[in-house]
Write a protein that holds these residues in place. Structure first.
Motif, PDB file in Angstrom:
ATOM      1  N   TRP A 116       0.792  -1.240   0.000  1.00 47.66           N
ATOM      2  CA  TRP A 116       0.000   0.000   0.000  1.00 47.66           C
ATOM      3  C   TRP A 116       0.819   1.283   0.000  1.00 47.66           C
ATOM      4  CZ3 TRP A 116      -0.821   3.693   4.088  1.00 47.66           C
ATOM      5  CH2 TRP A 116      -0.105   3.414   5.259  1.00 47.66           C
ATOM      6  N   PRO A 125       0.141   8.292   1.003  1.00 45.33           N
ATOM      7  CA  PRO A 125      -0.240   6.884   1.035  1.00 45.33           C
ATOM      8  C   PRO A 125      -1.724   6.711   0.693  1.00 45.33           C
ATOM      9  CG  PRO A 125      -0.047   7.744   3.261  1.00 45.33           C
ATOM     10  CD  PRO A 125       0.363   8.847   2.335  1.00 45.33           C
ATOM     11  N   ALA A 126      -2.069   5.585   0.110  1.00 48.40           N
ATOM     12  CA  ALA A 126      -3.462   5.320  -0.243  1.00 48.40           C
ATOM     13  C   ALA A 126      -3.748   3.854   0.012  1.00 48.40           C
ATOM     14  CB  ALA A 126      -3.716   5.668  -1.706  1.00 48.40           C
ATOM     15  N   VAL A 127      -4.556   3.564   1.015  1.00 56.34           N
ATOM     16  CA  VAL A 127      -4.708   2.171   1.444  1.00 56.34           C
ATOM     17  C   VAL A 127      -5.953   1.522   0.869  1.00 56.34           C
ATOM     18  CG1 VAL A 127      -5.868   2.693   3.622  1.00 56.34           C
ATOM     19  CG2 VAL A 127      -4.478   0.630   3.417  1.00 56.34           C
ATOM     20  N   GLY A 128      -7.015   2.277   0.635  1.00 54.14           N
ATOM     21  CA  GLY A 128      -8.260   1.683   0.146  1.00 54.14           C
ATOM     22  C   GLY A 128      -8.739   0.579   1.073  1.00 54.14           C
ATOM     23  N   GLY A 129      -9.171  -0.538   0.508  1.00 49.22           N
ATOM     24  CA  GLY A 129      -9.693  -1.638   1.320  1.00 49.22           C
ATOM     25  C   GLY A 129      -8.684  -2.736   1.587  1.00 49.22           C
ATOM     26  N   ALA A 130      -7.420  -2.512   1.205  1.00 48.77           N
ATOM     27  CA  ALA A 130      -6.431  -3.599   1.269  1.00 48.77           C
ATOM     28  C   ALA A 130      -6.225  -4.139   2.687  1.00 48.77           C
ATOM     29  CB  ALA A 130      -5.096  -3.125   0.685  1.00 48.77           C
ATOM     30  N   MET A 131      -6.172  -3.253   3.677  1.00 48.20           N
ATOM     31  CA  MET A 131      -5.926  -3.726   5.052  1.00 48.20           C
ATOM     32  C   MET A 131      -7.117  -4.498   5.609  1.00 48.20           C
ATOM     33  SD  MET A 131      -3.774  -0.827   7.047  1.00 48.20           S
ATOM     34  CE  MET A 131      -2.147  -0.332   6.476  1.00 48.20           C
ATOM     35  N   ASP A 132      -8.322  -4.074   5.233  1.00 46.16           N
ATOM     36  CA  ASP A 132      -9.523  -4.781   5.689  1.00 46.16           C
ATOM     37  C   ASP A 132      -9.566  -6.182   5.084  1.00 46.16           C
ATOM     38  OD1 ASP A 132     -11.062  -2.327   6.916  1.00 46.16           O
ATOM     39  OD2 ASP A 132     -10.396  -1.693   4.930  1.00 46.16           O
TER      40      ASP A 132
ATOM     41  N   SER B  77      -9.720   7.027   2.457  1.00 46.18           N
ATOM     42  CA  SER B  77      -8.965   5.767   2.364  1.00 46.18           C
ATOM     43  C   SER B  77      -8.038   5.753   1.165  1.00 46.18           C
ATOM     44  CB  SER B  77      -9.918   4.565   2.308  1.00 46.18           C
ATOM     45  OG  SER B  77     -10.332   4.279   0.992  1.00 46.18           O
ATOM     46  N   PHE B  78      -8.423   6.438   0.106  1.00 44.64           N
ATOM     47  CA  PHE B  78      -7.663   6.309  -1.138  1.00 44.64           C
ATOM     48  C   PHE B  78      -7.565   7.638  -1.872  1.00 44.64           C
ATOM     49  CE2 PHE B  78      -6.423   4.508  -5.241  1.00 44.64           C
ATOM     50  CZ  PHE B  78      -5.589   3.491  -4.841  1.00 44.64           C
ATOM     51  N   LEU B  98      -3.883  15.240   6.118  1.00 43.39           N
ATOM     52  CA  LEU B  98      -4.446  13.985   5.607  1.00 43.39           C
ATOM     53  C   LEU B  98      -4.531  12.957   6.723  1.00 43.39           C
ATOM     54  CD1 LEU B  98      -5.201  11.977   3.258  1.00 43.39           C
ATOM     55  CD2 LEU B  98      -2.749  11.506   3.072  1.00 43.39           C
ATOM     56  N   ILE B 100      -5.327   9.066   6.769  1.00 42.03           N
ATOM     57  CA  ILE B 100      -5.630   7.868   5.982  1.00 42.03           C
ATOM     58  C   ILE B 100      -6.282   6.841   6.893  1.00 42.03           C
ATOM     59  CG2 ILE B 100      -4.521   5.853   4.935  1.00 42.03           C
ATOM     60  CD1 ILE B 100      -4.695   7.924   2.953  1.00 42.03           C
ATOM     61  N   THR B 101      -7.409   6.317   6.467  1.00 41.23           N
ATOM     62  CA  THR B 101      -8.136   5.312   7.236  1.00 41.23           C
ATOM     63  C   THR B 101      -8.484   4.169   6.298  1.00 41.23           C
ATOM     64  OG1 THR B 101      -9.085   7.047   8.613  1.00 41.23           O
ATOM     65  CG2 THR B 101     -10.211   4.969   8.629  1.00 41.23           C
ATOM     66  N   PRO B 102      -8.239   2.934   6.687  1.00 42.91           N
ATOM     67  CA  PRO B 102      -8.658   1.833   5.814  1.00 42.91           C
ATOM     68  C   PRO B 102     -10.153   1.956   5.482  1.00 42.91           C
ATOM     69  CG  PRO B 102      -7.299   1.004   7.601  1.00 42.91           C
ATOM     70  CD  PRO B 102      -7.578   2.453   7.904  1.00 42.91           C
ATOM     71  N   LEU B 130      -0.733   2.352  10.300  1.00 41.75           N
ATOM     72  CA  LEU B 130      -2.019   3.009  10.551  1.00 41.75           C
ATOM     73  C   LEU B 130      -2.581   2.699  11.935  1.00 41.75           C
ATOM     74  CD1 LEU B 130      -3.837   2.929   7.097  1.00 41.75           C
ATOM     75  CD2 LEU B 130      -2.253   4.608   8.052  1.00 41.75           C
TER      76      LEU B 130
END
Lengths: 212, 231
Positions: A116, A125-132, B77-78, B98, B100-102, B130
């Motif tokens: 990520w 940083p951009a995590v999207g749903g990857a950690m879930d 998140s993104f 910023l 960042i949150t899943p 995180l």
């Protein structure tokens, strides 16, 4: 000959049994859906709340309200349903997804995943749903090139990039091989791409590769 | 008579204060209340904290809200979706905070706020950057991270249909963050494509009961936003 992107996706798809509910990440993982034969019922879930995702729409038949996690237009299959984000991620976090397929920067021999962030300061940083997905899916497989563009191994003893999830990867499909990640043993070779040798895969890996 | 339908976007956004936390629905462009975002730019509230999945593309919508300097902090998140040029510039220049949150944690934080739950534990992000600085706790041998509810002053949501009670019906993958955001704010404003008579919406189809909704404004989106670059 090493596998190309589509062959990697097809090799992974061959191991997905009927009945699984599968979430596919962006990139090569998305291609997996194209290689599951129509007669094998596999349910594709998209994190934005689509359960029962079908292929891309024919020209002229697009529904702009119907997209996948990669923001691409999609169709539904018979039996499909919609939920909102809280329920979609309850499905993910609650262990109802049989398989999640993700891309990766690095996978460590203990199953740690980094996919990520690169840790470079000027890039957000951009995590999207990857950690879930990494924390919640019943099993997580990675599909990726075996090495980086400049030839560095992506299968490593310890990840150098920030982690997405700890000890979460069970199997890795690359252009060279299929490799299980076992808690006690680490990387164990499961299959080779045609014409590729164990020695070549080992040479391009940053950690010990075991034969069964 | 209950009537939450207002005549204009300006009326729908009347009273939004400087410093507000604003939840903005949508995943990509689907379910995103574009007219309300434009209306918020017109309305002028500044020093906003906004929470949404992506950080806008190009120079329209959320990207423009940031570009004209109304946003102090973004929770998402993104941020790297298609063409996030405004976000990246402001972020690099240090002009935008910023968080960042899943994605699933973002959704659950919002849902928890709407459901009266101040915090919860999740395995998501345990052991990662995180989780840094957050309380953790072990349950049945696994580590979980405590995440706090994300309450807001305002929620801007989009739906396909509404009635005068504020009942909302979503279309396709357009629900996404909208139902939970509608629950989590003091003032929930819905932009909808169609207004229906009370009783016309089938109770089983209502995705957000009107109890959660304060104002409804009808906006005909036309066909333009369907273009691929708008997604």
């Amino acid at each position: 000959m090493p596998f190309d992107r589509n062959q990697m996706a097809a090799r992974l798809a061959a191991d997905v049994p009927e009945g699984w509910c599968v979430n596919l990440g962006i990139g090569i993982p998305t291609l997996v859906a194209n290689h599951v034969p129509a007669e094998r019922e596999v349910i594709f879930q998209s994190e934005n709340g689509v359960i029962g995702m079908g292929p891309a729409p024919a020209k002229g038949a697009e529904d702009p309200w119907l997209i996948n996690a990669g923001k691409q237009l999609i169709t539904l299959v018979k039996g499909a349903s919609f939920v909102g984000h809280a329920d979609s991620f309850a499905m993910i976090r609650g262990g109802h997804i049989d398989l999640c397929v993700l891309g990766a920067f690095e996978v460590a021999e203990n199953g740690d995943l980094a996919n990520w962030a690169t840790g470079e300061n000027d890039t957000a940083p951009a995590v999207g749903g990857a950690m879930d997905l990494a924390a919640g899916a019943k099993r997580v497989w990675v599909v990726m090139e075996h090495t980086t563009k400049d030839g560095r191994p992506k299968l490593v003893e310890k990840c150098s990039y920030p982690l997405t999830g700890l000890r979460c990867i069970r199997r890795v499909y690359t252009n060279l091989a299929v490799i299980d990640v076992l808690p006690e043993k680490g990387f164990v070779l499961r299959d080779l791409a045609p014409g590729v040798t164990f020695e070549e895969v080992q040479a391009k890996s940053g950690a010990k590769l075991h034969l069964n | 008579m209950i009537n939450k339908i207002v005549a204009s976007v300006a009326e729908a956004l009347d009273g939004v204060k400087d410093g507000s936390t604003v939840l903005i629905g949508g995943f990509g462009a689907v379910g995103q209340p574009d007219a309300l975002i434009e209306g918020l730019i017109e309305q002028g509230a500044k020093n906003l904290t906004i929470a949404l999945n992506n950080a806008g593309s190009g120079h329209v919508g959320v990207a423009r809200l940031m570009e004209v300097g109304r946003v102090r902090k973004i929770i998402c998140s993104f941020p790297r979706s298609s063409d996030p040029v405004v976000f990246e510039t402001l972020y690099r220049e240090g002009k935008l905070e910023l968080e960042i949150t899943p994605q699933g944690t973002l959704a659950e934080r919002i849902r928890a706020a709407g459901a009266g739950i101040p915090a919860f534990y999740t395995a998501t992000a345990a052991g990662t950057l995180l989780a840094r600085g957050k309380e953790t706790r072990e349950f049945d041998g696994r580590e979980y991270v405590m995440e706090k509810a994300l309450k807001a002053d305002v929620a801007l949501v989009e739906a396909w249909e509404a009635d005068r009670w504020g009942n909302l019906v979503y279309r396709g993958s357009g629900a996404n963050f909208n139902p939970i955001m509608a629950m989590a704010a003091e003032l929930t404003v819905a932009q909808v494509q169609h207004i229906r008579e009370l009783g016309e919406l089938h109770p089983h189809m209502v995705g957000t009961p009107g109890v959660y909704v304060n104002r409804v404004v009808q906006v005909d989106r036309g066909g333009d936003w369907l273009k691929p670059e708008a997604r």
